[in-house]
Design a protein around this motif. Structure first.
Motif, PDB file in Angstrom:
ATOM      1  N   ARG A   1       0.807  -1.232   0.000  1.00 10.73           N
ATOM      2  CA  ARG A   1       0.000   0.000   0.000  1.00 10.73           C
ATOM      3  C   ARG A   1       0.834   1.274   0.000  1.00 10.73           C
ATOM      4  NH1 ARG A   1      -5.682   1.284   1.698  1.00 10.73           N
ATOM      5  NH2 ARG A   1      -6.762  -0.551   0.994  1.00 10.73           N
ATOM      6  N   SER A   2       1.678   1.427  -0.978  1.00 10.07           N
ATOM      7  CA  SER A   2       2.498   2.633  -1.143  1.00 10.07           C
ATOM      8  C   SER A   2       3.390   2.935   0.058  1.00 10.07           C
ATOM      9  CB  SER A   2       1.619   3.852  -1.437  1.00 10.07           C
ATOM     10  OG  SER A   2       0.763   3.580  -2.493  1.00 10.07           O
ATOM     11  N   SER A   3       3.808   1.910   0.812  1.00 11.08           N
ATOM     12  CA  SER A   3       4.657   2.124   1.992  1.00 11.08           C
ATOM     13  C   SER A   3       5.876   2.991   1.652  1.00 11.08           C
ATOM     14  CB  SER A   3       5.112   0.768   2.530  1.00 11.08           C
ATOM     15  OG  SER A   3       6.403   0.881   3.104  1.00 11.08           O
ATOM     16  N   ALA A   4       5.978   4.119   2.376  1.00 14.74           N
ATOM     17  CA  ALA A   4       7.069   5.063   2.100  1.00 14.74           C
ATOM     18  C   ALA A   4       8.417   4.410   2.392  1.00 14.74           C
ATOM     19  CB  ALA A   4       6.886   6.320   2.944  1.00 14.74           C
TER      20      ALA A   4
ATOM     21  N   GLN B   1      -7.742  10.536  -3.665  1.00 18.21           N
ATOM     22  CA  GLN B   1      -7.454   9.740  -2.478  1.00 18.21           C
ATOM     23  C   GLN B   1      -7.966  10.528  -1.289  1.00 18.21           C
ATOM     24  OE1 GLN B   1      -3.182   9.058  -2.646  1.00 18.21           O
ATOM     25  NE2 GLN B   1      -3.561   7.003  -3.449  1.00 18.21           N
ATOM     26  N   VAL B   2      -8.671   9.843  -0.410  1.00 22.31           N
ATOM     27  CA  VAL B   2      -9.201  10.482   0.794  1.00 22.31           C
ATOM     28  C   VAL B   2      -8.549   9.812   1.997  1.00 22.31           C
ATOM     29  CG1 VAL B   2     -11.265  10.790   2.215  1.00 22.31           C
ATOM     30  CG2 VAL B   2     -11.418  11.057  -0.274  1.00 22.31           C
ATOM     31  N   ALA B   3      -7.945  10.637   2.877  1.00 19.96           N
ATOM     32  CA  ALA B   3      -7.358  10.108   4.110  1.00 19.96           C
ATOM     33  C   ALA B   3      -8.366  10.351   5.232  1.00 19.96           C
ATOM     34  CB  ALA B   3      -6.035  10.800   4.401  1.00 19.96           C
TER      35      ALA B   3
ATOM     36  N   GLU C   1      -3.242   6.507   7.363  1.00 19.10           N
ATOM     37  CA  GLU C   1      -2.136   5.829   6.677  1.00 19.10           C
ATOM     38  C   GLU C   1      -2.589   5.039   5.457  1.00 19.10           C
ATOM     39  OE1 GLU C   1       1.111   6.250   7.424  1.00 19.10           O
ATOM     40  OE2 GLU C   1       0.189   7.756   8.731  1.00 19.10           O
ATOM     41  N   ARG C   2      -3.879   4.753   5.396  1.00 14.65           N
ATOM     42  CA  ARG C   2      -4.386   3.945   4.282  1.00 14.65           C
ATOM     43  C   ARG C   2      -5.474   4.709   3.540  1.00 14.65           C
ATOM     44  NH1 ARG C   2      -3.346  -1.692   5.248  1.00 14.65           N
ATOM     45  NH2 ARG C   2      -5.376  -2.345   4.488  1.00 14.65           N
ATOM     46  N   PRO C   3      -5.053   5.658   2.683  1.00 12.59           N
ATOM     47  CA  PRO C   3      -6.059   6.451   1.963  1.00 12.59           C
ATOM     48  C   PRO C   3      -6.902   5.579   1.042  1.00 12.59           C
ATOM     49  CG  PRO C   3      -3.845   6.944   1.179  1.00 12.59           C
ATOM     50  CD  PRO C   3      -3.684   6.035   2.342  1.00 12.59           C
ATOM     51  N   ARG C   4      -8.167   5.963   0.857  1.00 14.58           N
ATOM     52  CA  ARG C   4      -9.076   5.227  -0.040  1.00 14.58           C
ATOM     53  C   ARG C   4      -9.215   5.989  -1.346  1.00 14.58           C
ATOM     54  NH1 ARG C   4      -8.507   3.129   4.544  1.00 14.58           N
ATOM     55  NH2 ARG C   4     -10.041   1.708   5.460  1.00 14.58           N
ATOM     56  N   GLU C   5      -9.318   5.256  -2.433  1.00 14.80           N
ATOM     57  CA  GLU C   5      -9.432   5.892  -3.748  1.00 14.80           C
ATOM     58  C   GLU C   5     -10.864   5.874  -4.250  1.00 14.80           C
ATOM     59  OE1 GLU C   5      -6.501   4.067  -6.332  1.00 14.80           O
ATOM     60  OE2 GLU C   5      -4.992   5.490  -5.605  1.00 14.80           O
ATOM     61  N   TYR C   6     -11.289   6.990  -4.841  1.00 12.14           N
ATOM     62  CA  TYR C   6     -12.628   7.082  -5.446  1.00 12.14           C
ATOM     63  C   TYR C   6     -12.500   7.740  -6.819  1.00 12.14           C
ATOM     64  CZ  TYR C   6     -14.137   6.296  -0.627  1.00 12.14           C
ATOM     65  OH  TYR C   6     -14.310   5.762   0.614  1.00 12.14           O
ATOM     66  N   SER C   7     -13.318   7.279  -7.773  1.00 16.33           N
ATOM     67  CA  SER C   7     -13.341   7.914  -9.096  1.00 16.33           C
ATOM     68  C   SER C   7     -14.038   9.264  -8.978  1.00 16.33           C
ATOM     69  CB  SER C   7     -14.143   7.064 -10.078  1.00 16.33           C
ATOM     70  OG  SER C   7     -13.661   5.754 -10.100  1.00 16.33           O
ATOM     71  N   ILE C   8     -13.570  10.247  -9.723  1.00 15.55           N
ATOM     72  CA  ILE C   8     -14.217  11.563  -9.706  1.00 15.55           C
ATOM     73  C   ILE C   8     -15.397  11.528 -10.681  1.00 15.55           C
ATOM     74  CG2 ILE C   8     -13.923  14.051 -10.024  1.00 15.55           C
ATOM     75  CD1 ILE C   8     -10.941  13.671  -9.549  1.00 15.55           C
TER      76      ILE C   8
ATOM     77  N   SER D   1     -20.669  -2.687  12.161  1.00 16.92           N
ATOM     78  CA  SER D   1     -19.898  -1.433  12.127  1.00 16.92           C
ATOM     79  C   SER D   1     -19.680  -1.005  10.669  1.00 16.92           C
ATOM     80  CB  SER D   1     -18.547  -1.621  12.824  1.00 16.92           C
ATOM     81  OG  SER D   1     -17.786  -2.568  12.110  1.00 16.92           O
ATOM     82  N   THR D   2     -19.451   0.282  10.474  1.00 20.46           N
ATOM     83  CA  THR D   2     -19.280   0.766   9.096  1.00 20.46           C
ATOM     84  C   THR D   2     -17.795   0.839   8.747  1.00 20.46           C
ATOM     85  OG1 THR D   2     -19.336   3.033   9.900  1.00 20.46           O
ATOM     86  CG2 THR D   2     -21.407   2.136   9.072  1.00 20.46           C
ATOM     87  N   GLY D   3     -17.486   0.860   7.456  1.00 26.09           N
ATOM     88  CA  GLY D   3     -16.108   0.995   6.993  1.00 26.09           C
ATOM     89  C   GLY D   3     -15.527   2.309   7.496  1.00 26.09           C
ATOM     90  N   VAL D   4     -14.218   2.332   7.774  1.00 31.79           N
ATOM     91  CA  VAL D   4     -13.608   3.522   8.386  1.00 31.79           C
ATOM     92  C   VAL D   4     -13.800   4.746   7.483  1.00 31.79           C
ATOM     93  CG1 VAL D   4     -11.423   4.541   9.153  1.00 31.79           C
ATOM     94  CG2 VAL D   4     -11.905   2.153   9.620  1.00 31.79           C
ATOM     95  N   ALA D   5     -13.446   4.614   6.196  1.00 28.78           N
ATOM     96  CA  ALA D   5     -13.506   5.780   5.313  1.00 28.78           C
ATOM     97  C   ALA D   5     -14.938   6.045   4.845  1.00 28.78           C
ATOM     98  CB  ALA D   5     -12.588   5.586   4.119  1.00 28.78           C
TER      99      ALA D   5
END
Ligand SMILES: Cc1cc2nc3c(=O)[nH]c(=O)nc-3n(C[C@H](O)[C@H](O)[C@H](O)COP(=O)(O)O)c2cc1C
Length: 451
Positions: free
Chosen positions: A171-174, A243-245, A251-258, A280-284
């Motif tokens: 996941r894009s670990s720096a 990407q939404v943090a 640390e784990r941004p979620r991606e959405y199409s515009i 429970s609901t998803g974090v993002a």
């Protein structure tokens, strides 16, 4: 010894000719060998190749940064898609750096499928090739970095020599990306590598939100609108992502199409609320759809999604195929097309029930009536006893689809990988044959944003 000292001009000429002939006999192979050596050296000094196979652009971006680092050290570099590499290139190049992600169940992304099918099924002699692999993936999947690992194993089997061990990026670990950068600087003999940091997340304001599918049998789907807190709206093209943090998991941004275009003045997203087994609901998605209040600050950054942009397809007829929240990316394209006055659009969309699940239905019907959406075909899987999906509609419309493709249409697919994308791909292969589908993909006329 004195025998050969003569003043006889004929004998002198013959002797000279003999020397010349002998000289040439020696010279020609020597020249040939020299030319061959020069040729080999030429292949080596032509530079390095950075080949990427990336679905949503992370890998493509890292490949460009990799090339920039090498160029800074004075190394000639060519960047290309993995599927552009031929057997001849592999056998004629001494250094290739591979940046590849993994999709499906450990599979190659679309940009690598051609290479995997064409070359990784064969045996090639590659003992001259020195290579390295940067494998992108996500540990949440069982086949972590499956394609990067398969590529590395295949290269080793062909005798290619790793410059250093494969680096795997979760996941894009720096940290892992830093390790790759360090290896590159070491190889290139430079310490002044350019800054690789991705653009920072900026504060955006949650400006509007409404549920699109009240009463649906499926999970709630929300239309969300965002504006930058400060400054002008940044540019983007239809097909791009954000990407939404979320505060709960930055640390784990979620991606959405515009789902909008810059002329709309806002970024529109379509977010499906995820609910886990325990309720429970998803974090993002829980935060974006329920917990964040209107006016709340959202950490967001835009990401180019080159493989799913319109680009040279802007002038072609467009067939848009999708299901569920996949309408988001397709709506972005439709809005761009309508803004450009291009009405040769055909949308094939699938969901569960017509009554609740035709997201943006009013808008779609209005475009259809205005002639800006030439064809609108819908598949509601649960509105009749037998299940009907978008791929079934595609098969039923095969003659019309073939006509659109004959007229130069491009096909864009957005939505779920499970069921839809595979079903659509199989339908296209049945209608056109595998070769034509692959040719369309190679021409950039068959593009997918599937998840
Ligand atoms: C539908 C889907 C399937 C995926 N499958 C895998 C997988 O099997 N193994 C893995 O390590 N990563 C998997 N990933 C994660 C991607 O490889 C990861 O997000 C990567 O950073 C994407 O890079 P790209 O933008 O260059 O394609 C998957 C991602 C998606 C959206």
């Amino acid at each position: 010894m004195t025998d050969i000292v003569t003043h006889d001009t004929t004998r002198l000429a013959l002797t000279a000719a003999g020397f010349v002939a002998y000289g040439l006999t020696c010279l020609v192979p020597w020249l040939r060998a020299r030319r061959k050596r020069a040729g080999q050296a030429g292949a080596g000094t032509e530079g390095w190749i950075v080949a990427h196979a990336s679905q949503t652009g992370n890998g493509a971006e890292l490949a460009e940064q990799t090339a920039a680092t090498l160029r800074l050290a004075g190394i000639g570099v060519r960047v290309c898609e993995l599927s552009d590499l031929t057997q001849q290139v592999l056998q004629g190049t001494e250094r290739i750096l591979f940046v590849v992600s993994t999709y499906g169940e450990g599979d190659a992304p679309d940009a690598g499928a051609g290479f995997a099918g064409r070359l990784m099924t064969r045996r090639l002699a590659l003992p001259h090739l020195h290579y390295a692999v940067l494998a992108l993936g996500d540990r949440a999947y069982t086949q972590f970095c499956g394609f990067g690992r398969a590529l590395d194993a295949w290269l080793r089997e062909q005798g290619a020599q790793p410059l250093f061990d494969r680096i795997e990026v979760d996941r894009s670990s720096a940290q892992a990306i830093g390790q790759w950068r360090q290896q590159l600087s070491h190889l290139a003999g430079t310490s002044d590598a350019p800054d690789w940091s991705a653009p920072a997340f900026a504060p955006w304001r949650l400006a509007a939100r409404r549920q699109l599918n009240a009463g649906s049998a499926g999970a709630p789907v929300y239309h969300v609108e965002l504006v930058p807190v400060e400054g002008a709206l940044p540019p983007w093209q239809s097909g791009d992502l954000v990407q939404v943090a979320a505060p709960g998991d930055p640390e784990r941004p979620r991606e959405y199409s515009i789902a909008s275009v810059p002329a709309d003045g806002r970024v529109h997203l379509l977010v499906r609320l995820h609910r886990h087994g325990d309720g429970s609901t998803g974090v993002a998605s829980g935060w974006l759809c329920e917990q964040a209040k209107i006016g709340a600050t959202v950490a967001l950054r835009l990401r180019q999604h080159r493989r799913f942009r319109l680009e040279e397809n802007a002038a072609r007829p467009l067939v848009l195929v999708g299901n569920g929240s996949g309408i988001a990316g397709l709506r972005g394209h439709l809005r761009a097309r309508i803004q450009a006055g291009q009405g040769r659009n055909w949308l094939l969309f699938g969901e569960r029930n017509a009554l609740h699940d035709l997201h943006y239905g009013q808008e779609l019907h209005a475009w259809h009536e205005a002639g800006m959406l030439e064809r609108l075909d819908l598949a509601f899987s649960r509105d009749q006893p037998e299940r009907v999906y978008v791929q079934d509609v595609l098969r039923r419309q095969a003659p019309a689809l073939a006509e659109w493709v004959r007229q130069g249409a491009a096909i864009y697919v957005c939505g779920s990988l499970d069921g839809m994308a595979g079903g659509v791909d199989a339908a296209l292969r049945d209608i056109f044959g595998a070769d034509q589908v692959e040719a369309l993909a190679a021409q950039g006329r068959y593009r997918r944003d599937v998840y």
